[in-house]
Design a protein around this motif. Structure first.
Motif, mmCIF file in Angstrom:
data_model
loop_
_atom_site.group_PDB
_atom_site.id
_atom_site.type_symbol
_atom_site.label_atom_id
_atom_site.label_comp_id
_atom_site.label_asym_id
_atom_site.label_seq_id
_atom_site.Cartn_x
_atom_site.Cartn_y
_atom_site.Cartn_z
ATOM 1 N N CYS A 9 0.856 -1.177 0.000
ATOM 2 C CA CYS A 9 0.000 0.000 0.000
ATOM 3 C C CYS A 9 0.896 1.232 0.000
ATOM 4 N N VAL A 10 0.625 2.149 -0.921
ATOM 5 C CA VAL A 10 1.375 3.408 -1.016
ATOM 6 C C VAL A 10 0.428 4.550 -0.679
ATOM 7 N N LEU A 11 0.788 5.364 0.287
ATOM 8 C CA LEU A 11 0.001 6.542 0.633
ATOM 9 C C LEU A 11 0.642 7.774 0.005
ATOM 10 N N ALA A 12 -0.158 8.538 -0.705
ATOM 11 C CA ALA A 12 0.321 9.746 -1.383
ATOM 12 C C ALA A 12 -0.580 10.919 -1.008
ATOM 13 N N PRO A 13 -0.056 12.148 -1.023
ATOM 14 C CA PRO A 13 -0.854 13.284 -0.564
ATOM 15 C C PRO A 13 -1.903 13.777 -1.549
ATOM 16 N N THR A 14 -1.733 13.511 -2.851
ATOM 17 C CA THR A 14 -2.665 14.051 -3.845
ATOM 18 C C THR A 14 -3.090 12.978 -4.837
ATOM 19 N N ARG A 15 -4.238 13.227 -5.461
ATOM 20 C CA ARG A 15 -4.727 12.294 -6.475
ATOM 21 C C ARG A 15 -3.743 12.166 -7.635
ATOM 22 N N GLU A 16 -3.229 13.341 -8.075
ATOM 23 C CA GLU A 16 -2.334 13.334 -9.233
ATOM 24 C C GLU A 16 -1.112 12.466 -8.979
ATOM 25 N N LEU A 17 -0.513 12.619 -7.800
ATOM 26 C CA LEU A 17 0.663 11.816 -7.478
ATOM 27 C C LEU A 17 0.302 10.340 -7.379
ATOM 28 N N ALA A 18 -0.867 10.038 -6.811
ATOM 29 C CA ALA A 18 -1.291 8.641 -6.690
ATOM 30 C C ALA A 18 -1.393 7.977 -8.064
ATOM 31 N N TYR A 19 -1.987 8.678 -9.032
ATOM 32 C CA TYR A 19 -2.092 8.113 -10.376
ATOM 33 C C TYR A 19 -0.715 7.935 -11.017
ATOM 34 N N GLN A 20 0.182 8.883 -10.809
ATOM 35 C CA GLN A 20 1.537 8.756 -11.359
ATOM 36 C C GLN A 20 2.254 7.537 -10.786
ATOM 37 N N ILE A 21 2.107 7.331 -9.471
ATOM 38 C CA ILE A 21 2.760 6.186 -8.833
ATOM 39 C C ILE A 21 2.193 4.879 -9.380
ATOM 40 N N SER A 22 0.868 4.800 -9.518
ATOM 41 C CA SER A 22 0.254 3.587 -10.070
ATOM 42 C C SER A 22 0.764 3.288 -11.471
ATOM 43 N N GLN A 23 0.850 4.329 -12.290
ATOM 44 C CA GLN A 23 1.337 4.130 -13.656
ATOM 45 C C GLN A 23 2.766 3.614 -13.667
ATOM 46 N N GLN A 24 3.587 4.108 -12.744
ATOM 47 C CA GLN A 24 4.972 3.643 -12.728
ATOM 48 C C GLN A 24 5.062 2.195 -12.240
ATOM 49 N N PHE A 25 4.259 1.837 -11.244
ATOM 50 C CA PHE A 25 4.217 0.438 -10.808
ATOM 51 C C PHE A 25 3.816 -0.467 -11.966
ATOM 52 N N GLU A 26 2.780 -0.083 -12.708
ATOM 53 C CA GLU A 26 2.304 -0.919 -13.808
ATOM 54 C C GLU A 26 3.333 -1.008 -14.934
ATOM 55 N N SER A 27 4.047 0.094 -15.187
ATOM 56 C CA SER A 27 5.077 0.079 -16.230
ATOM 57 C C SER A 27 6.254 -0.799 -15.821
ATOM 58 N N LEU A 28 6.730 -0.630 -14.587
ATOM 59 C CA LEU A 28 7.874 -1.417 -14.125
ATOM 60 C C LEU A 28 7.505 -2.887 -13.925
ATOM 61 N N GLY A 29 6.241 -3.146 -13.621
ATOM 62 C CA GLY A 29 5.798 -4.526 -13.397
ATOM 63 C C GLY A 29 5.098 -5.130 -14.590
#
Length: 381
Positions: free
Chosen positions: A87-107
């Motif tokens: 579980c990754v906690l992020a302060p903003t929606r925009e950052l949360a979506y960016q993190i998800s995209q990077q997880f999906e790209s790297l994985g």
């Protein structure tokens, strides 16, 4: 609790992703994303993270910190795939979506499944996404707590990893009490990564409450460039300073005449900190915020906090057209200068590599001196 162990960032550290110990599926994804060499924070953090250590990472946005925590999580997931893993906690929606995209790209080679759980979106569709048993949940704290309390069958009891990204912003946005609740319902036997641009008193307190025997990795890339830019601006050597929110606090520069908010802050307190850089010690000053139709709600929130309506700035179309020509010319000059600097920096890097030296990076993602970029469809207030 013992002080966190300081990680070494010496030149003896590995300099390729393969030598850092990453597995082939991750190396394949890294190659497809055209990542060539690890950033400083990745080089410092990955060996300790792959050993299973808790990590405190002090690094700014743009330093490569997302991959620094995503890669070891994905490697452990490959070794032991089961249920909700991180579980990754992020302060903003925009950052949360960016993190998800990077997880999906790297994985991508591993078939990793992510769910992004943020406010302002439909709870039911998010509940459906959680029911599909994603490997990674990236969330803003408030919405995650809503699901923990109201979504039947959802829990974090099997969690292996917790990431607190941009912890200083999480706490500035008053998410502290919600994070405390979340910490009480997740396993104590877990791995925790905390990343923050600054180590405030609040962040240090959160670190003590959530991490176990952590390794601290800190990078100050281009800190000297940042301080140099600030010094020139403060002394009058430069008339314009372009910066992220890193400059919204802690700077007492007496002669700031105007603060321009190119992007309206998502949090009202950030706006107050930003505009507080002008009109210091009783002096006069102005604050101008560029507002598009997509920013009206954020503007209204700020007005509610301030207790006053912002005054619309009058504009003249002919005057703007004349200024546009000057801005376009300044932009062309700036682009040529940046290209020249990039070529010069590449030449120095090649010379250092051929000579066996270390690349002293000149790039600074947080504070730069430059002309203002253009922004379309914006009014001014």
């Amino acid at each position: 609790m013992p002080a966190p162990e300081e990680a070494s960032t010496s030149t003896a550290a590995p300099t390729t992703f393969k030598s850092l110990g990453l597995i082939d599926p991750l190396l394949e994804a890294i190659s497809q994303l055209n990542y060539t060499v690890p950033t400083e924070i990745q080089t410092a953090a990955l060996p300790h993270a792959l050993e299973g250590r808790d990590i405190i990472g002090v690094a700014s946005t743009g330093s490569g910190k997302t991959a620094a925590f995503a890669l070891p999580i994905l490697q452990k997931l490959w070794e032991d795939p089961k249920g909700l893993f991180a579980c990754v906690l992020a302060p903003t929606r925009e950052l949360a979506y960016q993190i998800s995209q990077q997880f999906e790209s790297l994985g991508s080679a591993m078939g990793v499944r992510c769910a992004t759980i943020v406010g302002g979106m439909d709870m039911m569709s998010q509940s459906v996404a959680l029911a599909k048993r994603p490997h990674i949940v990236v969330a803003t704290p408030g919405r995650l707590q809503d699901h923990l309390e109201n979504t039947k069958g959802f829990s974090l009891r099997s969690l292996q990893f917790l990431v607190l990204d941009e912890a200083d912003r999480l706490l500035d946005m008053d998410f502290g009490p919600i994070i405390d609740k979340i910490l009480k319902v997740i396993p104590q036997n877990r791995t925790t990564y905390l990343f923050s641009a600054t180590m405030t008193t609040k962040v240090a307190k959160l670190q003590r409450a959530s991490l176990s025997n952590p390794v601290r990795v800190e990078v100050s890339e281009n800190q000297s460039a940042r301080l140099g830019a600030l010094g020139k601006f403060k002394s009058g050597g430069r008339r314009v300073l372009v910066a992220t929110d890193v400059a919204s606090r802690g700077l007492d520069i007496p002669h700031v005449d105007v603060v321009i908010n190119y992007d309206i802050p998502t949090h009202s307190k950030d706006y107050i900190h930003r505009v507080g850089r002008t009109a210091r010690a009783g002096r006069s000053g102005k604050s101008v915020t560029l507002v598009s139709q997509y920013d009206v709600e954020l503007l209204q929130r700020i007005e509610t906090v301030l207790g006053k309506k912002m005054e619309q700035w009058p504009t003249d179309a002919e005057e703007i057209a004349l200024l546009r020509e000057r801005v376009d010319e300044a932009s062309r000059v700036a682009v040529h200068e940046m290209k020249d600097q990039a070529r010069s920096g590449h030449g120095r890097k090649r010379a250092r590599e051929e000579g066996g030296g270390k690349d002293d990076r000149d790039r600074d993602d947080d504070t730069v001196e430059a002309g203002m970029p253009k922004k379309k469809s914006k009014g001014r207030r």
